[in-house]
Structures are given as C-alpha cells and as structure tokens.
Write a protein that holds these residues in place. Structure first.
Motif, mmCIF file in Angstrom:
data_model
loop_
_atom_site.group_PDB
_atom_site.id
_atom_site.type_symbol
_atom_site.label_atom_id
_atom_site.label_comp_id
_atom_site.label_asym_id
_atom_site.label_seq_id
_atom_site.Cartn_x
_atom_site.Cartn_y
_atom_site.Cartn_z
ATOM 1 N N LYS A 142 9.935 -3.650 7.535
ATOM 2 C CA LYS A 142 11.155 -3.060 6.998
ATOM 3 C C LYS A 142 11.227 -1.545 7.224
ATOM 4 C CE LYS A 142 13.876 -2.832 2.751
ATOM 5 N NZ LYS A 142 13.880 -3.098 1.306
ATOM 6 N N ALA A 143 10.104 -0.854 7.007
ATOM 7 C CA ALA A 143 10.117 0.607 7.110
ATOM 8 C C ALA A 143 9.720 1.100 8.500
ATOM 9 C CB ALA A 143 9.197 1.219 6.049
ATOM 10 N N GLY A 144 9.197 0.209 9.331
ATOM 11 C CA GLY A 144 8.790 0.618 10.673
ATOM 12 C C GLY A 144 7.473 1.371 10.699
ATOM 13 N N PHE A 145 6.658 1.206 9.649
ATOM 14 C CA PHE A 145 5.352 1.862 9.592
ATOM 15 C C PHE A 145 4.450 1.224 10.642
ATOM 16 C CE2 PHE A 145 1.068 2.440 7.763
ATOM 17 C CZ PHE A 145 1.072 3.811 7.624
ATOM 18 N N TRP A 146 3.782 2.048 11.418
ATOM 19 C CA TRP A 146 2.953 1.545 12.504
ATOM 20 C C TRP A 146 1.482 1.586 12.120
ATOM 21 C CZ3 TRP A 146 -0.939 3.151 15.793
ATOM 22 C CH2 TRP A 146 -1.160 2.319 16.889
ATOM 23 N N VAL A 147 0.786 0.483 12.354
ATOM 24 C CA VAL A 147 -0.646 0.408 12.100
ATOM 25 C C VAL A 147 -1.256 -0.530 13.144
ATOM 26 C CG1 VAL A 147 -0.366 -1.448 10.390
ATOM 27 C CG2 VAL A 147 -2.396 -0.027 10.317
ATOM 28 N N THR A 148 -2.431 -0.175 13.639
ATOM 29 C CA THR A 148 -3.078 -1.032 14.631
ATOM 30 C C THR A 148 -3.528 -2.331 13.963
ATOM 31 O OG1 THR A 148 -5.298 -0.153 14.225
ATOM 32 C CG2 THR A 148 -3.951 0.978 15.918
ATOM 33 N N ASP A 149 -3.673 -3.371 14.771
ATOM 34 C CA ASP A 149 -4.166 -4.651 14.241
ATOM 35 C C ASP A 149 -5.538 -4.475 13.607
ATOM 36 O OD1 ASP A 149 -1.872 -5.926 15.092
ATOM 37 O OD2 ASP A 149 -2.786 -6.736 16.924
ATOM 38 N N LYS A 150 -6.386 -3.693 14.259
ATOM 39 C CA LYS A 150 -7.743 -3.476 13.752
ATOM 40 C C LYS A 150 -7.712 -2.841 12.362
ATOM 41 C CE LYS A 150 -12.073 -1.102 14.803
ATOM 42 N NZ LYS A 150 -12.772 -0.198 15.706
ATOM 43 N N LEU A 151 -6.903 -1.798 12.201
ATOM 44 C CA LEU A 151 -6.816 -1.118 10.912
ATOM 45 C C LEU A 151 -6.173 -2.014 9.859
ATOM 46 C CD1 LEU A 151 -7.396 1.425 9.313
ATOM 47 C CD2 LEU A 151 -5.248 2.387 10.161
ATOM 48 N N TYR A 152 -5.181 -2.786 10.254
ATOM 49 C CA TYR A 152 -4.533 -3.740 9.360
ATOM 50 C C TYR A 152 -5.581 -4.667 8.739
ATOM 51 C CZ TYR A 152 -1.362 -7.597 8.046
ATOM 52 O OH TYR A 152 -0.676 -8.580 7.369
ATOM 53 N N TYR A 153 -6.417 -5.235 9.577
ATOM 54 C CA TYR A 153 -7.442 -6.158 9.083
ATOM 55 C C TYR A 153 -8.538 -5.437 8.300
ATOM 56 C CZ TYR A 153 -5.041 -9.772 11.614
ATOM 57 O OH TYR A 153 -4.070 -10.648 12.040
ATOM 58 N N GLN A 154 -8.869 -4.223 8.687
ATOM 59 C CA GLN A 154 -9.862 -3.451 7.924
ATOM 60 C C GLN A 154 -9.385 -3.183 6.504
ATOM 61 O OE1 GLN A 154 -10.362 -0.020 10.488
ATOM 62 N NE2 GLN A 154 -12.265 -0.819 11.363
ATOM 63 N N VAL A 155 -8.114 -2.831 6.367
ATOM 64 C CA VAL A 155 -7.551 -2.567 5.042
ATOM 65 C C VAL A 155 -7.594 -3.834 4.193
ATOM 66 C CG1 VAL A 155 -5.419 -2.011 3.793
ATOM 67 C CG2 VAL A 155 -6.127 -0.614 5.735
ATOM 68 N N LEU A 156 -7.175 -4.952 4.765
ATOM 69 C CA LEU A 156 -7.167 -6.211 4.012
ATOM 70 C C LEU A 156 -8.593 -6.650 3.660
ATOM 71 C CD1 LEU A 156 -4.244 -8.167 5.714
ATOM 72 C CD2 LEU A 156 -4.223 -6.736 3.650
ATOM 73 N N ALA A 158 -11.053 -4.519 3.100
ATOM 74 C CA ALA A 158 -11.492 -3.555 2.092
ATOM 75 C C ALA A 158 -11.027 -3.947 0.689
ATOM 76 C CB ALA A 158 -10.983 -2.155 2.436
ATOM 77 N N VAL A 159 -9.895 -4.627 0.596
ATOM 78 C CA VAL A 159 -9.387 -5.029 -0.722
ATOM 79 C C VAL A 159 -9.644 -6.508 -1.009
ATOM 80 C CG1 VAL A 159 -7.660 -3.191 -0.865
ATOM 81 C CG2 VAL A 159 -7.039 -5.390 0.170
ATOM 82 N N GLY A 160 -10.436 -7.159 -0.151
ATOM 83 C CA GLY A 160 -10.827 -8.548 -0.400
ATOM 84 C C GLY A 160 -9.730 -9.567 -0.199
ATOM 85 N N GLU A 161 -8.752 -9.240 0.642
ATOM 86 C CA GLU A 161 -7.667 -10.184 0.864
ATOM 87 C C GLU A 161 -7.875 -11.051 2.100
ATOM 88 O OE1 GLU A 161 -3.746 -8.503 0.341
ATOM 89 O OE2 GLU A 161 -4.461 -7.261 -1.324
ATOM 90 N N ILE A 162 -8.865 -10.723 2.913
ATOM 91 C CA ILE A 162 -9.295 -11.603 4.009
ATOM 92 C C ILE A 162 -10.812 -11.490 4.109
ATOM 93 C CG2 ILE A 162 -7.151 -11.513 5.320
ATOM 94 C CD1 ILE A 162 -8.502 -9.544 7.227
ATOM 95 N N GLY A 163 -11.421 -12.502 4.701
ATOM 96 C CA GLY A 163 -12.886 -12.539 4.773
ATOM 97 C C GLY A 163 -13.502 -11.780 5.867
#
Length: 163
Positions: A142-156, A158-163
C-alpha cells in the motif's frame, strides 16, 4: 525521550494508518523544518500531510548549525541532513531514518538510529501490535515501502513469525 524523524517513517506509517505507533513507542516526535516541508508542502494531499500539521505530539524543530547541514547536503537530501543535525543538537535518544546513506552517516556521527522495521520490531516486543507480517506486507503493497526479500525474512525471524 527525544526522538527525531526523517520523512520516510512518517509518510510510510501514515500511509498504512499506523502513525500512532510512533506516539505509543516514543511519546512525542520532532521533525526538522525540511521534513515538515517535504511532507506538508511537497507532499500535499499525501499520507502524513495533515498529521504533521495537526497532531499535537508531532513538533517541528529548527536546526542551528546550517554549516553542518550544508556539508551533509553534499551527500544527503535536505530532510535527512536536517534530521541528523537536529538529532545531534537536541541530543536525541533516537533518530528515525530509513534511507541507507542517511542511516550510515547518522551512525558514523554517533546517533542511535531506527528505521520502520526497527519500529515494527519494537512495537511487537512491547505488545503494541500482535504481528509484524501483516503491517509489513501492507507497507510494501500500500505505501510502496521497499525491502529486500532477505531483510523481510530476517525481520520476521527476529520476531518469531517464521522459523
């Protein structure tokens, strides 16, 4: 707590109706005049425009060291340069900045920095949001915020939302 913000965190969080996370995390927010100009004047009608003009917890500050701003402008835009200088002048605890170059310059100058991803992680740790992924996905789509796939998964991760 003194928290200074550059343009990106304000407009992106406003774009997904989550700007109030900054108030909940930090109380008040200070933006430099150049950031106010970028959001309220150049971004008229866009997310964040009304908020920076009306929300009582967002204040606009003026930098004193125009020479340092001019020096930083050789590699940064006006909002980034003023945000860094204002954070230094006010001895801010946190500078909110997403742009990679501005982030690196601010860190080199000894400032503690967070971007939107850090805000989302902190918001989850403090129980202000139940999950990062839906908000992160909305920021991207929606906002057009850009993030790499690698960072996307690192963030998730870090908060325990993916293994």
């Amino acid at each position: 707590m003194k928290v200074i913000s550059n343009t990106s965190p304000v407009i992106n969080l406003a774009g997904v109706d989550s700007l109030d996370l900054l108030r909940k995390l930090y109380g008040n927010l200070i933006i430099p005049a150049a950031v106010f100009y970028e959001i309220a004047i150049l971004g008229a009608g866009e997310p964040g425009c009304q908020e920076v003009q009306t929300l009582p917890w967002i204040a606009t500050g003026s930098v004193q060291n125009s020479a340092l701003v001019s020096y930083l402008r050789m590699e940064l835009d006006a909002g980034e340069a003023e945000a860094i200088v204002l954070a230094l002048e006010l001895k801010a605890e946190v500078l909110l900045i997403d742009e990679r170059r501005g982030y690196r310059v601010a860190r080199r100058m000894g400032l503690a920095c967070h971007g939107i991803l850090g805000v989302l992680i902190e918001a989850k740790h403090q129980g202000l949001i139940t999950a990062v992924k839906p908000l992160l996905d909305e920021l991207i789509t929606k906002a057009g915020f850009w993030v790499t796939d690698k960072l996307y998964y690192q963030v998730l991760q870090a908060v325990g939302e993916i293994g």
